[in-house]
Design a protein around this motif. Structure first.
Motif, PDB file in Angstrom:
ATOM      1  N   GLN A   1      -4.447   2.192  -7.415  1.00  0.00           N
ATOM      2  CA  GLN A   1      -3.711   1.349  -8.294  1.00  0.00           C
ATOM      3  C   GLN A   1      -3.485   0.008  -7.936  1.00  0.00           C
ATOM      4  OE1 GLN A   1      -0.648  -0.077  -8.495  1.00  0.00           O
ATOM      5  NE2 GLN A   1      -0.668  -0.744 -10.740  1.00  0.00           N
ATOM      6  N   TYR A   2      -3.141  -0.302  -6.608  1.00  0.00           N
ATOM      7  CA  TYR A   2      -2.988  -1.459  -5.939  1.00  0.00           C
ATOM      8  C   TYR A   2      -4.352  -2.436  -5.673  1.00  0.00           C
ATOM      9  CZ  TYR A   2      -1.720  -5.038  -2.602  1.00  0.00           C
ATOM     10  OH  TYR A   2      -1.532  -6.338  -1.713  1.00  0.00           O
ATOM     11  N   MET A   3      -5.320  -1.569  -5.361  1.00  0.00           N
ATOM     12  CA  MET A   3      -6.646  -2.347  -5.132  1.00  0.00           C
ATOM     13  C   MET A   3      -7.515  -2.565  -6.365  1.00  0.00           C
ATOM     14  SD  MET A   3      -8.155  -0.171  -1.672  1.00  0.00           S
ATOM     15  CE  MET A   3      -9.277  -1.195  -1.587  1.00  0.00           C
ATOM     16  N   ASN A   4      -7.014  -1.971  -7.432  1.00  0.00           N
ATOM     17  CA  ASN A   4      -7.473  -2.140  -8.714  1.00  0.00           C
ATOM     18  C   ASN A   4      -6.692  -3.097  -9.445  1.00  0.00           C
ATOM     19  OD1 ASN A   4      -9.550  -0.539  -8.361  1.00  0.00           O
ATOM     20  ND2 ASN A   4      -8.572   1.324  -9.247  1.00  0.00           N
ATOM     21  N   CYS A   5      -5.573  -3.522  -9.060  1.00  0.00           N
ATOM     22  CA  CYS A   5      -4.624  -4.455  -9.844  1.00  0.00           C
ATOM     23  C   CYS A   5      -5.170  -5.964  -9.373  1.00  0.00           C
ATOM     24  CB  CYS A   5      -3.298  -4.275  -9.664  1.00  0.00           C
ATOM     25  SG  CYS A   5      -2.668  -4.810  -8.216  1.00  0.00           S
ATOM     26  N   GLY A   6      -4.734  -6.954 -10.180  1.00  0.00           N
ATOM     27  CA  GLY A   6      -5.190  -8.260  -9.917  1.00  0.00           C
ATOM     28  C   GLY A   6      -4.548  -9.099  -8.651  1.00  0.00           C
TER      29      GLY A   6
ATOM     30  N   PHE B   1       0.779  -1.166  -0.060  1.00  0.00           N
ATOM     31  CA  PHE B   1      -0.111   0.057   0.106  1.00  0.00           C
ATOM     32  C   PHE B   1       0.878   1.343  -0.102  1.00  0.00           C
ATOM     33  CE2 PHE B   1      -3.881  -2.359   1.385  1.00  0.00           C
ATOM     34  CZ  PHE B   1      -4.380  -2.091   0.666  1.00  0.00           C
ATOM     35  N   ARG B   2       2.150   1.337   0.457  1.00  0.00           N
ATOM     36  CA  ARG B   2       3.062   2.440   0.313  1.00  0.00           C
ATOM     37  C   ARG B   2       4.180   2.441  -0.725  1.00  0.00           C
ATOM     38  NH1 ARG B   2       1.949   5.721   4.424  1.00  0.00           N
ATOM     39  NH2 ARG B   2       4.173   6.427   4.241  1.00  0.00           N
ATOM     40  N   SER B   3       4.208   1.383  -1.518  1.00  0.00           N
ATOM     41  CA  SER B   3       5.193   1.255  -2.554  1.00  0.00           C
ATOM     42  C   SER B   3       4.839   1.840  -3.932  1.00  0.00           C
ATOM     43  CB  SER B   3       5.641  -0.346  -2.883  1.00  0.00           C
ATOM     44  OG  SER B   3       5.937  -1.024  -1.673  1.00  0.00           O
ATOM     45  N   GLY B   4       5.757   2.867  -4.195  1.00  0.00           N
ATOM     46  CA  GLY B   4       5.437   3.680  -5.511  1.00  0.00           C
ATOM     47  C   GLY B   4       5.120   2.699  -6.551  1.00  0.00           C
ATOM     48  N   TYR B   5       4.925   3.192  -8.080  1.00  0.00           N
ATOM     49  CA  TYR B   5       4.776   2.381  -9.084  1.00  0.00           C
ATOM     50  C   TYR B   5       5.162   3.474 -10.343  1.00  0.00           C
ATOM     51  CZ  TYR B   5       0.235   4.352  -9.722  1.00  0.00           C
ATOM     52  OH  TYR B   5      -1.077   5.242  -9.993  1.00  0.00           O
TER      53      TYR B   5
END
Length: 153
Positions: A32-37, A12-16
């Protein structure tokens, strides 16, 4: 389980990277994390299914044991709790994708990819042997439990 929780929190705190630009806004990272698979797999791995199952079975079978006390009910309680907890641990396999991603990324950036492939093969073989042992043990325990609790006419 603590490692899975830490991984879940760190993700939840790692950038992309978005179009080559590092995104560090926490709200965008979370979205973004919650929407990725991978979020669903991580959530499944983090859920305390074993603890919940153990508490529920203990409560249910303890109340049944108080009403109809017998050694057979006590034996079935122990078998149900052990088999159920072991089976629910299979949910942790949903994190298998992370190991595969690590091997792919590390293998593409190493100077000796042959060594990395050999290491991956050994790890996959050890995991498959472990899983086959689990299945054989579970089938054996279930078979013995069914044989011990069948009614003979």
């Amino acid at each position: 389980d603590v490692i899975y929780l830490l991984d879940f929190a760190i993700r939840f705190r790692s950038g992309y990277l978005d179009d080559g630009i590092l995104v560090t806004d926490l709200d965008k990272i979370r979205e973004q994390y919650m929407n990725c698979g991978t979020f669903l797999y991580d959530l499944i791995a983090v859920l305390p299914l074993c603890i919940t199952y153990g508490i529920a079975m203990e409560f249910y079978q303890h109340s049944a044991f108080l009403i109809f006390p017998s050694e057979e009910i006590e034996a079935s309680m122990i078998k149900n709790i052990v088999i159920g907890k072991a089976t629910l641990r299979l949910a942790k396999l949903s994190k298998f994708y992370a190991m595969r991603n690590f091997f792919e990324i590390f293998g593409s950036r190493t100077n000796s990819p042959g060594v990395m492939r050999a290491f991956c093969l050994i790890v996959y073989l050890l995991l498959s042997i472990h899983w086959v042992g689990f299945v054989v043990n579970t089938v054996t325990v279930l078979r013995d439990f069914i044989i011990a609790n069948t009614i003979r006419l």
